[in-house]
Design an enzyme around this catalytic site. Structure first.
Site, PDB file in Angstrom:
ATOM      1  N   ASP A  21       4.397   0.041  25.077  1.00  0.00           N
ATOM      2  CA  ASP A  21       4.172   1.094  26.067  1.00  0.00           C
ATOM      3  C   ASP A  21       2.661   1.207  26.282  1.00  0.00           C
ATOM      4  O   ASP A  21       1.922   1.614  25.385  1.00  0.00           O
ATOM      5  CB  ASP A  21       4.737   2.416  25.516  1.00  0.00           C
ATOM      6  CG  ASP A  21       4.514   3.561  26.476  1.00  0.00           C
ATOM      7  OD1 ASP A  21       3.798   3.381  27.484  1.00  0.00           O
ATOM      8  OD2 ASP A  21       5.046   4.649  26.209  1.00  0.00           O
ATOM      9  N   CYS A  42      -4.307   4.750 -20.146  1.00  0.00           N
ATOM     10  CA  CYS A  42      -3.101   5.531 -20.405  1.00  0.00           C
ATOM     11  C   CYS A  42      -2.816   5.486 -21.897  1.00  0.00           C
ATOM     12  O   CYS A  42      -3.156   4.521 -22.589  1.00  0.00           O
ATOM     13  CB  CYS A  42      -1.925   4.942 -19.622  1.00  0.00           C
ATOM     14  SG  CYS A  42      -0.382   5.831 -19.894  1.00  0.00           S
ATOM     15  N   CYS A  73       4.569   4.003 -17.727  1.00  0.00           N
ATOM     16  CA  CYS A  73       5.235   5.144 -18.383  1.00  0.00           C
ATOM     17  C   CYS A  73       5.193   6.424 -17.544  1.00  0.00           C
ATOM     18  O   CYS A  73       5.684   7.473 -17.954  1.00  0.00           O
ATOM     19  CB  CYS A  73       4.628   5.401 -19.756  1.00  0.00           C
ATOM     20  SG  CYS A  73       2.954   6.041 -19.661  1.00  0.00           S
ATOM     21  N   CYS A 121      -0.125   4.930 -23.257  1.00  0.00           N
ATOM     22  CA  CYS A 121       0.814   3.853 -23.602  1.00  0.00           C
ATOM     23  C   CYS A 121       0.110   2.514 -23.790  1.00  0.00           C
ATOM     24  O   CYS A 121       0.725   1.524 -24.182  1.00  0.00           O
ATOM     25  CB  CYS A 121       1.908   3.722 -22.550  1.00  0.00           C
ATOM     26  SG  CYS A 121       1.358   2.888 -21.042  1.00  0.00           S
ATOM     27  N   CYS A 177       0.509   6.338 -14.386  1.00  0.00           N
ATOM     28  CA  CYS A 177       0.704   5.020 -14.993  1.00  0.00           C
ATOM     29  C   CYS A 177       1.994   4.379 -14.480  1.00  0.00           C
ATOM     30  O   CYS A 177       3.051   5.003 -14.525  1.00  0.00           O
ATOM     31  CB  CYS A 177       0.752   5.176 -16.510  1.00  0.00           C
ATOM     32  SG  CYS A 177       1.214   3.663 -17.362  1.00  0.00           S
TER      33      CYS A 177
HETATM   34 ZN   LIG Z   1       1.321   4.490 -19.467  1.00  0.00          ZN
END
Ligand SMILES: [Zn+2]
Length: 491
Positions: A354, A228, A209, A230, A206
Protein backbone atom coordinates in the site's frame (compact mmCIF):
# COMPACT_ATOMS: atom_id res chain seq x y z
CA UNK A 1 24.23 -30.24 -15.93
CA UNK A 2 21.23 -29.39 -13.79
CA UNK A 3 23.41 -26.97 -11.88
CA UNK A 4 24.62 -25.22 -15.01
CA UNK A 5 21.02 -25.00 -16.25
CA UNK A 6 19.99 -23.56 -12.90
CA UNK A 7 22.65 -20.86 -13.19
CA UNK A 8 21.69 -19.94 -16.75
CA UNK A 9 17.99 -19.91 -15.93
CA UNK A 10 18.70 -17.82 -12.82
CA UNK A 11 20.80 -15.35 -14.77
CA UNK A 12 18.14 -15.06 -17.47
CA UNK A 13 15.38 -14.50 -14.92
CA UNK A 14 17.48 -11.86 -13.18
CA UNK A 15 18.20 -10.04 -16.44
CA UNK A 16 14.56 -10.11 -17.54
CA UNK A 17 13.44 -8.91 -14.13
CA UNK A 18 15.89 -6.01 -14.22
CA UNK A 19 14.82 -5.14 -17.78
CA UNK A 20 11.22 -4.78 -16.72
CA UNK A 21 12.29 -2.69 -13.77
CA UNK A 22 11.81 -5.22 -10.96
CA UNK A 23 15.37 -5.07 -9.71
CA UNK A 24 15.80 -8.84 -9.88
CA UNK A 25 17.61 -9.10 -6.57
CA UNK A 26 16.27 -12.53 -5.52
CA UNK A 27 14.34 -13.84 -8.54
CA UNK A 28 17.49 -15.43 -9.99
CA UNK A 29 17.89 -17.37 -6.74
CA UNK A 30 14.25 -18.48 -6.76
CA UNK A 31 14.58 -19.78 -10.33
CA UNK A 32 17.94 -21.49 -9.71
CA UNK A 33 16.49 -23.27 -6.67
CA UNK A 34 13.54 -24.54 -8.71
CA UNK A 35 15.99 -26.45 -10.92
CA UNK A 36 18.52 -27.34 -8.24
CA UNK A 37 16.76 -27.75 -4.89
CA UNK A 38 19.86 -27.46 -2.70
CA UNK A 39 21.55 -24.77 -4.72
CA UNK A 40 23.23 -23.24 -1.69
CA UNK A 41 25.62 -26.20 -1.45
CA UNK A 42 27.50 -24.66 -4.39
CA UNK A 43 28.77 -21.96 -2.05
CA UNK A 44 31.65 -24.42 -1.51
CA UNK A 45 32.56 -24.09 -5.19
CA UNK A 46 32.58 -20.31 -4.73
CA UNK A 47 34.88 -19.83 -1.78
CA UNK A 48 37.72 -21.55 0.05
CA UNK A 49 36.40 -20.33 3.40
CA UNK A 50 32.82 -19.54 4.31
CA UNK A 51 31.69 -17.19 7.05
CA UNK A 52 28.01 -16.87 8.00
CA UNK A 53 26.82 -13.90 10.03
CA UNK A 54 23.51 -13.96 11.86
CA UNK A 55 21.75 -12.21 14.77
CA UNK A 56 19.06 -9.59 15.29
CA UNK A 57 21.00 -6.35 14.75
CA UNK A 58 24.24 -5.40 13.06
CA UNK A 59 24.37 -8.20 10.48
CA UNK A 60 24.59 -5.96 7.42
CA UNK A 61 27.16 -3.61 8.95
CA UNK A 62 29.32 -6.52 10.14
CA UNK A 63 29.12 -8.24 6.73
CA UNK A 64 29.98 -5.06 4.82
CA UNK A 65 32.82 -4.11 7.16
CA UNK A 66 34.28 -7.64 7.22
CA UNK A 67 34.08 -7.98 3.42
CA UNK A 68 35.81 -4.62 3.04
CA UNK A 69 38.58 -5.50 5.52
CA UNK A 70 39.27 -8.80 3.77
CA UNK A 71 39.26 -7.14 0.35
CA UNK A 72 41.76 -4.49 1.45
CA UNK A 73 44.10 -7.29 2.49
CA UNK A 74 43.98 -8.53 -1.11
CA UNK A 75 41.49 -11.38 -0.68
CA UNK A 76 38.70 -11.98 -3.16
CA UNK A 77 35.34 -11.96 -1.39
CA UNK A 78 31.88 -13.19 -2.32
CA UNK A 79 29.22 -11.45 -0.27
CA UNK A 80 25.54 -10.64 -0.21
CA UNK A 81 26.37 -7.04 0.69
CA UNK A 82 22.89 -5.78 -0.08
CA UNK A 83 21.41 -7.97 2.62
CA UNK A 84 19.40 -10.52 0.62
CA UNK A 85 19.83 -12.85 3.53
CA UNK A 86 17.37 -15.70 3.02
CA UNK A 87 18.34 -18.86 1.08
CA UNK A 88 16.88 -17.48 -2.16
CA UNK A 89 18.81 -14.23 -1.76
CA UNK A 90 22.07 -16.06 -1.02
CA UNK A 91 21.44 -18.36 -4.00
CA UNK A 92 20.93 -15.25 -6.15
CA UNK A 93 24.33 -13.96 -4.97
CA UNK A 94 25.91 -17.22 -6.18
CA UNK A 95 24.12 -16.97 -9.55
CA UNK A 96 25.25 -13.37 -10.02
CA UNK A 97 28.84 -14.28 -9.19
CA UNK A 98 28.95 -17.26 -11.56
CA UNK A 99 30.75 -16.84 -14.91
CA UNK A 100 29.14 -18.26 -18.06
CA UNK A 101 30.37 -21.78 -17.31
CA UNK A 102 30.91 -23.18 -13.82
CA UNK A 103 31.71 -21.12 -10.74
CA UNK A 104 34.20 -18.45 -9.76
CA UNK A 105 36.39 -19.40 -6.79
CA UNK A 106 36.94 -16.68 -4.19
CA UNK A 107 39.13 -16.67 -1.10
CA UNK A 108 36.26 -16.03 1.30
CA UNK A 109 32.46 -15.93 1.27
CA UNK A 110 31.04 -13.48 3.80
CA UNK A 111 27.34 -14.22 3.94
CA UNK A 112 24.59 -12.54 5.96
CA UNK A 113 22.00 -15.14 6.99
CA UNK A 114 18.56 -14.37 8.35
CA UNK A 115 18.07 -16.01 11.76
CA UNK A 116 15.05 -18.04 10.66
CA UNK A 117 16.88 -19.15 7.49
CA UNK A 118 20.02 -20.28 9.29
CA UNK A 119 18.99 -23.95 9.82
CA UNK A 120 18.21 -24.34 6.11
CA UNK A 121 21.41 -22.58 5.09
CA UNK A 122 23.47 -24.80 7.44
CA UNK A 123 21.76 -27.92 6.06
CA UNK A 124 22.66 -27.03 2.48
CA UNK A 125 26.13 -25.65 3.13
CA UNK A 126 28.16 -25.80 6.32
CA UNK A 127 30.23 -22.70 6.94
CA UNK A 128 33.72 -22.66 8.48
CA UNK A 129 32.78 -19.79 10.80
CA UNK A 130 29.52 -18.53 12.23
CA UNK A 131 29.43 -15.05 13.73
CA UNK A 132 26.49 -14.30 16.02
CA UNK A 133 25.98 -10.60 16.73
CA UNK A 134 23.13 -10.48 19.28
CA UNK A 135 19.52 -11.45 19.88
CA UNK A 136 16.83 -8.95 20.77
CA UNK A 137 13.20 -9.68 21.31
CA UNK A 138 12.00 -7.22 18.68
CA UNK A 139 11.14 -9.80 16.05
CA UNK A 140 8.58 -11.76 18.01
CA UNK A 141 5.90 -11.05 15.46
CA UNK A 142 8.05 -12.41 12.68
CA UNK A 143 9.49 -15.48 14.26
CA UNK A 144 7.50 -16.36 17.35
CA UNK A 145 9.30 -17.08 20.51
CA UNK A 146 12.94 -16.04 20.48
CA UNK A 147 13.92 -19.00 22.67
CA UNK A 148 12.41 -21.38 20.16
CA UNK A 149 14.30 -19.70 17.34
CA UNK A 150 17.59 -19.99 19.23
CA UNK A 151 16.93 -23.69 19.96
CA UNK A 152 16.22 -24.34 16.27
CA UNK A 153 19.43 -22.60 15.30
CA UNK A 154 21.37 -24.60 17.89
CA UNK A 155 19.82 -27.87 16.69
CA UNK A 156 20.98 -27.18 13.17
CA UNK A 157 24.54 -26.66 14.43
CA UNK A 158 24.79 -29.73 16.65
CA UNK A 159 26.55 -32.10 14.27
CA UNK A 160 28.42 -29.41 12.38
CA UNK A 161 32.10 -28.62 12.80
CA UNK A 162 32.03 -24.84 12.70
CA UNK A 163 34.03 -22.27 14.61
CA UNK A 164 31.71 -19.91 16.45
CA UNK A 165 32.58 -16.25 16.93
CA UNK A 166 30.19 -15.07 19.62
CA UNK A 167 29.27 -11.87 21.40
CA UNK A 168 30.19 -12.69 25.00
CA UNK A 169 28.18 -9.78 26.37
CA UNK A 170 24.85 -11.19 25.14
CA UNK A 171 23.48 -13.99 27.37
CA UNK A 172 21.24 -15.15 24.50
CA UNK A 173 24.23 -15.58 22.20
CA UNK A 174 26.12 -17.28 25.04
CA UNK A 175 23.56 -20.10 24.81
CA UNK A 176 25.51 -21.28 21.76
CA UNK A 177 28.57 -21.84 23.95
CA UNK A 178 27.81 -25.51 24.76
CA UNK A 179 27.85 -26.43 21.05
CA UNK A 180 31.61 -26.37 20.57
CA UNK A 181 34.65 -26.24 22.75
CA UNK A 182 36.75 -23.88 20.63
CA UNK A 183 34.42 -20.90 20.57
CA UNK A 184 35.84 -17.43 20.23
CA UNK A 185 34.28 -14.67 22.32
CA UNK A 186 34.44 -10.94 21.85
CA UNK A 187 33.14 -8.31 24.24
CA UNK A 188 33.60 -4.96 25.85
CA UNK A 189 35.47 -4.56 29.12
CA UNK A 190 33.73 -3.07 32.11
CA UNK A 191 33.68 0.73 31.80
CA UNK A 192 34.82 0.46 28.18
CA UNK A 193 32.57 3.33 27.18
CA UNK A 194 29.40 5.19 27.94
CA UNK A 195 26.26 3.95 26.24
CA UNK A 196 22.81 5.42 26.33
CA UNK A 197 20.73 3.69 28.96
CA UNK A 198 17.97 1.37 27.84
CA UNK A 199 15.21 -0.48 29.58
CA UNK A 200 16.17 -4.10 29.81
CA UNK A 201 12.88 -5.96 29.39
CA UNK A 202 12.74 -9.65 30.13
CA UNK A 203 16.18 -10.40 28.75
CA UNK A 204 17.82 -9.89 32.13
CA UNK A 205 16.69 -13.36 33.20
CA UNK A 206 18.90 -16.43 32.95
CA UNK A 207 17.87 -18.60 29.99
CA UNK A 208 18.90 -21.72 31.90
CA UNK A 209 17.18 -21.30 35.28
CA UNK A 210 15.06 -18.14 34.71
CA UNK A 211 16.52 -16.41 37.77
CA UNK A 212 17.40 -12.76 37.48
CA UNK A 213 20.98 -12.05 36.39
CA UNK A 214 23.34 -9.99 38.46
CA UNK A 215 24.97 -7.41 36.21
CA UNK A 216 28.22 -5.71 37.19
CA UNK A 217 28.09 -3.67 33.96
CA UNK A 218 25.32 -3.02 31.45
CA UNK A 219 26.54 -1.67 28.10
CA UNK A 220 23.49 -1.71 25.88
CA UNK A 221 20.09 -3.34 26.37
CA UNK A 222 20.81 -6.71 27.96
CA UNK A 223 24.42 -6.71 26.75
CA UNK A 224 26.97 -6.48 29.52
CA UNK A 225 28.74 -8.40 32.26
CA UNK A 226 26.21 -10.80 33.78
CA UNK A 227 26.27 -13.79 36.05
CA UNK A 228 23.76 -16.23 37.48
CA UNK A 229 23.83 -18.32 40.65
CA UNK A 230 23.37 -21.45 38.47
CA UNK A 231 26.78 -20.86 36.92
CA UNK A 232 25.64 -19.39 33.57
CA UNK A 233 28.06 -16.50 33.32
CA UNK A 234 29.60 -14.21 30.72
CA UNK A 235 32.51 -16.17 29.26
CA UNK A 236 36.13 -15.05 29.11
CA UNK A 237 36.78 -13.09 25.93
CA UNK A 238 39.46 -13.83 23.36
CA UNK A 239 39.26 -10.30 21.99
CA UNK A 240 37.95 -7.39 23.98
CA UNK A 241 37.86 -3.64 23.71
CA UNK A 242 39.31 -1.90 26.73
CA UNK A 243 37.98 1.49 25.68
CA UNK A 244 35.62 2.89 23.07
CA UNK A 245 35.16 6.57 22.46
CA UNK A 246 33.84 8.88 19.77
CA UNK A 247 36.61 10.02 17.50
CA UNK A 248 36.47 12.69 14.81
CA UNK A 249 35.41 10.37 11.98
CA UNK A 250 33.84 7.57 14.00
CA UNK A 251 34.29 5.44 17.07
CA UNK A 252 37.78 4.38 18.20
CA UNK A 253 38.51 1.14 19.99
CA UNK A 254 41.48 0.35 22.21
CA UNK A 255 42.53 -3.29 22.21
CA UNK A 256 45.72 -4.65 23.79
CA UNK A 257 46.76 -1.06 24.29
CA UNK A 258 46.54 -0.36 20.54
CA UNK A 259 44.25 2.25 19.03
CA UNK A 260 41.82 1.23 16.26
CA UNK A 261 40.12 4.26 14.68
CA UNK A 262 37.04 3.47 12.58
CA UNK A 263 34.63 5.35 10.32
CA UNK A 264 31.60 3.80 12.06
CA UNK A 265 29.18 6.12 13.82
CA UNK A 266 27.39 5.07 17.01
CA UNK A 267 28.79 3.30 20.07
CA UNK A 268 26.70 0.18 19.39
CA UNK A 269 28.87 -0.41 16.29
CA UNK A 270 31.74 -1.34 18.61
CA UNK A 271 30.33 -4.87 18.72
CA UNK A 272 30.12 -5.11 14.93
CA UNK A 273 33.67 -3.82 14.60
CA UNK A 274 34.94 -6.28 17.23
CA UNK A 275 33.31 -9.25 15.50
CA UNK A 276 34.69 -8.23 12.11
CA UNK A 277 38.19 -7.61 13.51
CA UNK A 278 38.10 -10.98 15.26
CA UNK A 279 37.19 -12.79 12.03
CA UNK A 280 40.00 -10.94 10.21
CA UNK A 281 42.52 -12.07 12.81
CA UNK A 282 41.27 -15.63 12.31
CA UNK A 283 41.87 -15.19 8.58
CA UNK A 284 45.45 -14.21 9.29
CA UNK A 285 45.26 -10.46 8.80
CA UNK A 286 47.69 -8.37 10.83
CA UNK A 287 46.99 -5.28 12.93
CA UNK A 288 48.31 -2.87 10.29
CA UNK A 289 46.06 -4.27 7.58
CA UNK A 290 43.03 -4.24 9.87
CA UNK A 291 43.62 -0.64 10.94
CA UNK A 292 44.03 0.53 7.35
CA UNK A 293 40.86 -1.28 6.36
CA UNK A 294 38.89 0.24 9.24
CA UNK A 295 39.92 3.73 8.20
CA UNK A 296 39.13 3.27 4.51
CA UNK A 297 35.70 1.76 5.07
CA UNK A 298 32.80 3.77 3.70
CA UNK A 299 29.17 2.89 4.02
CA UNK A 300 27.71 1.92 0.67
CA UNK A 301 24.22 0.93 1.65
CA UNK A 302 22.19 3.75 0.16
CA UNK A 303 21.76 5.69 3.39
CA UNK A 304 22.59 9.26 2.38
CA UNK A 305 25.15 7.81 0.05
CA UNK A 306 27.00 10.21 -2.24
CA UNK A 307 28.05 9.54 -5.82
CA UNK A 308 30.09 11.72 -8.11
CA UNK A 309 28.63 11.54 -11.59
CA UNK A 310 29.98 13.78 -14.32
CA UNK A 311 30.64 17.11 -12.67
CA UNK A 312 27.86 16.71 -10.12
CA UNK A 313 27.26 15.23 -6.71
CA UNK A 314 24.31 12.87 -6.48
CA UNK A 315 22.74 11.73 -3.25
CA UNK A 316 20.69 8.61 -2.59
CA UNK A 317 18.60 7.86 0.45
CA UNK A 318 16.25 5.07 1.46
CA UNK A 319 12.73 6.35 2.12
CA UNK A 320 10.08 4.05 3.54
CA UNK A 321 7.66 6.26 5.43
CA UNK A 322 6.36 9.85 5.41
CA UNK A 323 8.58 10.97 8.29
CA UNK A 324 11.65 9.61 6.53
CA UNK A 325 10.53 11.23 3.27
CA UNK A 326 10.20 14.62 4.94
CA UNK A 327 13.59 14.37 6.66
CA UNK A 328 15.18 13.41 3.35
CA UNK A 329 13.46 16.18 1.38
CA UNK A 330 14.42 18.90 3.84
CA UNK A 331 18.00 17.62 3.83
CA UNK A 332 17.96 17.64 0.02
CA UNK A 333 16.47 21.14 -0.20
CA UNK A 334 18.92 22.81 2.17
CA UNK A 335 20.82 24.45 -0.69
CA UNK A 336 19.27 26.71 -3.32
CA UNK A 337 21.41 25.42 -6.20
CA UNK A 338 19.56 24.21 -9.29
CA UNK A 339 18.86 20.53 -8.86
CA UNK A 340 16.70 17.63 -9.88
CA UNK A 341 14.83 15.07 -7.83
CA UNK A 342 14.22 11.41 -8.55
CA UNK A 343 11.64 9.41 -6.63
CA UNK A 344 11.92 5.63 -7.16
CA UNK A 345 8.75 3.98 -5.90
CA UNK A 346 8.11 0.24 -5.84
CA UNK A 347 5.22 -1.57 -4.17
CA UNK A 348 6.76 -4.98 -3.52
CA UNK A 349 6.16 -6.70 -0.19
CA UNK A 350 9.33 -5.25 1.36
CA UNK A 351 8.35 -1.70 0.30
CA UNK A 352 4.81 -2.05 1.62
CA UNK A 353 2.22 -2.89 -1.01
CA UNK A 354 0.00 0.00 0.00
CA UNK A 355 1.81 3.10 -1.20
CA UNK A 356 -0.73 5.62 0.06
CA UNK A 357 1.88 6.84 2.56
CA UNK A 358 3.47 8.93 -0.20
CA UNK A 359 0.52 11.33 0.16
CA UNK A 360 1.80 12.14 3.63
CA UNK A 361 5.21 13.23 2.40
CA UNK A 362 5.21 17.01 2.09
CA UNK A 363 6.17 17.00 -1.57
CA UNK A 364 4.96 20.62 -1.56
CA UNK A 365 8.38 21.37 -0.03
CA UNK A 366 9.94 20.48 -3.36
CA UNK A 367 7.72 22.83 -5.36
CA UNK A 368 10.52 25.36 -5.75
CA UNK A 369 11.99 27.15 -8.70
CA UNK A 370 15.45 25.64 -8.34
CA UNK A 371 14.05 22.13 -8.73
CA UNK A 372 14.56 21.81 -12.47
CA UNK A 373 13.00 18.38 -12.95
CA UNK A 374 11.14 15.79 -10.94
CA UNK A 375 11.70 12.30 -12.30
CA UNK A 376 9.27 9.61 -11.17
CA UNK A 377 10.64 6.09 -11.43
CA UNK A 378 10.03 2.51 -10.26
CA UNK A 379 6.96 0.27 -10.62
CA UNK A 380 4.67 2.97 -9.26
CA UNK A 381 6.29 5.88 -11.09
CA UNK A 382 2.89 7.18 -12.16
CA UNK A 383 1.75 7.44 -8.55
CA UNK A 384 4.90 9.34 -7.59
CA UNK A 385 4.29 11.69 -10.52
CA UNK A 386 0.66 12.18 -9.54
CA UNK A 387 1.68 13.07 -5.99
CA UNK A 388 4.10 15.68 -7.33
CA UNK A 389 1.48 17.11 -9.65
CA UNK A 390 -0.89 17.51 -6.73
CA UNK A 391 1.90 19.30 -4.85
CA UNK A 392 1.46 22.01 -7.47
CA UNK A 393 4.70 21.25 -9.27
CA UNK A 394 4.58 22.33 -12.96
CA UNK A 395 3.46 19.35 -15.02
CA UNK A 396 5.97 20.03 -17.81
CA UNK A 397 8.81 19.53 -15.32
CA UNK A 398 7.56 16.07 -14.29
CA UNK A 399 9.12 13.16 -16.19
CA UNK A 400 7.87 9.59 -15.84
CA UNK A 401 10.50 6.90 -16.45
CA UNK A 402 9.61 3.65 -14.66
CA UNK A 403 12.96 2.08 -15.65
CA UNK A 404 15.47 3.28 -13.07
CA UNK A 405 18.47 3.12 -15.40
CA UNK A 406 16.63 5.29 -17.92
CA UNK A 407 15.76 7.71 -15.14
CA UNK A 408 19.40 7.99 -14.11
CA UNK A 409 20.62 8.40 -17.71
CA UNK A 410 18.00 11.10 -18.35
CA UNK A 411 19.06 13.01 -15.24
CA UNK A 412 22.72 12.57 -16.11
CA UNK A 413 22.16 14.09 -19.56
CA UNK A 414 20.54 17.16 -18.00
CA UNK A 415 23.55 17.55 -15.74
CA UNK A 416 22.42 18.96 -12.41
CA UNK A 417 23.12 17.81 -8.87
CA UNK A 418 20.59 15.04 -8.38
CA UNK A 419 18.83 13.88 -5.24
CA UNK A 420 17.19 10.48 -5.12
CA UNK A 421 14.62 8.99 -2.79
CA UNK A 422 14.21 5.24 -3.20
CA UNK A 423 12.00 2.69 -1.50
CA UNK A 424 13.53 -0.50 -0.14
CA UNK A 425 13.48 -2.74 -3.22
CA UNK A 426 14.64 0.09 -5.51
CA UNK A 427 17.68 0.77 -3.38
CA UNK A 428 20.03 -2.04 -4.40
CA UNK A 429 19.46 -1.56 -8.13
CA UNK A 430 19.91 2.17 -7.68
CA UNK A 431 23.21 1.73 -5.82
CA UNK A 432 24.40 -0.55 -8.64
CA UNK A 433 23.31 1.81 -11.43
CA UNK A 434 24.79 4.88 -9.72
CA UNK A 435 28.05 3.08 -8.90
CA UNK A 436 28.39 2.13 -12.57
CA UNK A 437 27.71 5.68 -13.71
CA UNK A 438 30.08 7.12 -11.10
CA UNK A 439 32.73 4.57 -12.08
CA UNK A 440 32.65 5.73 -15.71
CA UNK A 441 34.13 9.08 -14.88
CA UNK A 442 35.97 8.37 -11.66
CA UNK A 443 37.81 5.16 -12.46
CA UNK A 444 41.15 6.69 -11.52
CA UNK A 445 40.40 7.47 -7.89
CA UNK A 446 37.46 5.09 -7.67
CA UNK A 447 36.23 6.85 -4.55
CA UNK A 448 32.59 6.81 -3.69
CA UNK A 449 32.22 8.99 -0.63
CA UNK A 450 29.43 8.52 1.84
CA UNK A 451 28.05 10.07 4.96
CA UNK A 452 25.08 9.45 7.18
CA UNK A 453 22.63 11.77 8.86
CA UNK A 454 20.69 10.78 11.94
CA UNK A 455 17.62 9.19 10.49
CA UNK A 456 14.16 8.48 11.76
CA UNK A 457 13.78 4.77 12.21
CA UNK A 458 11.28 3.11 9.96
CA UNK A 459 7.75 2.15 10.77
CA UNK A 460 6.30 1.88 7.30
CA UNK A 461 2.76 3.17 7.02
CA UNK A 462 2.41 3.63 10.77
CA UNK A 463 0.98 7.13 10.40
CA UNK A 464 -1.44 5.87 7.83
CA UNK A 465 -2.56 2.97 9.98
CA UNK A 466 -3.03 5.21 12.98
CA UNK A 467 -5.52 7.22 10.97
CA UNK A 468 -3.25 10.25 11.00
CA UNK A 469 -3.29 10.33 7.23
CA UNK A 470 -4.41 13.60 5.79
CA UNK A 471 -4.70 15.12 2.38
CA UNK A 472 -2.88 18.40 1.91
CA UNK A 473 -5.50 21.18 2.02
CA UNK A 474 -4.54 22.47 -1.38
CA UNK A 475 -5.10 19.08 -2.95
CA UNK A 476 -8.56 18.75 -1.48
CA UNK A 477 -9.46 22.17 -2.80
CA UNK A 478 -8.15 21.25 -6.24
CA UNK A 479 -9.95 18.00 -6.57
CA UNK A 480 -12.97 18.46 -4.36
CA UNK A 481 -14.08 14.90 -4.24
CA UNK A 482 -11.15 12.56 -4.45
CA UNK A 483 -11.87 8.93 -5.22
CA UNK A 484 -10.48 6.57 -2.61
CA UNK A 485 -8.52 4.56 -5.16
CA UNK A 486 -6.62 7.61 -6.31
CA UNK A 487 -3.34 5.73 -6.08
CA UNK A 488 -4.30 3.76 -9.17
CA UNK A 489 -4.97 6.84 -11.22
CA UNK A 490 -2.58 8.15 -13.76
CA UNK A 491 -1.96 11.84 -14.19
ZN1 LIG B 1 20.79 -19.40 35.84
Amino acid sequence: MNTQLAIWAGKTAGTVSRMIGNGGSTISGVVARKLDGKFLRHLRSNAKEIIYITGTNGKTTTVNLLAHLLETSGKTVLTNREGSNMVTGISATIVRNAPFIGFMMNDVAVIEVDEASLPKAILECQPDYLIVTNFFRDQLDRYGELDLLIEKMKDSLKSVDVKLILNADDPFVNRFSDLQTKNIYVGLDENAGRFQSYTMGESKYCPICQKEFTYTTVHFGHLGHYQCTCGFTRPQTTLSAEKIYQGEKGIRLTMDGKDYPTTLKGMYNAYNALLAICACQEMGMNTKEIREGLMSYHKTDGRMQEFFIGEDTWKLNLVKNPAGGNVTLSEYLQTDENKQLIFCLNDNLADGEDISWIWDIDMELANREEVETFIASGKRAHDAALRMKYAGFPEEKIIILPDMKEAVLYAKRKGYPTYIMATYTCLTSMVTILSQEAGKRNKRDGFIGTFTIPFLSGHPKSLWRQGKYHMPKKTIRMEGNLPSNRRNQKP
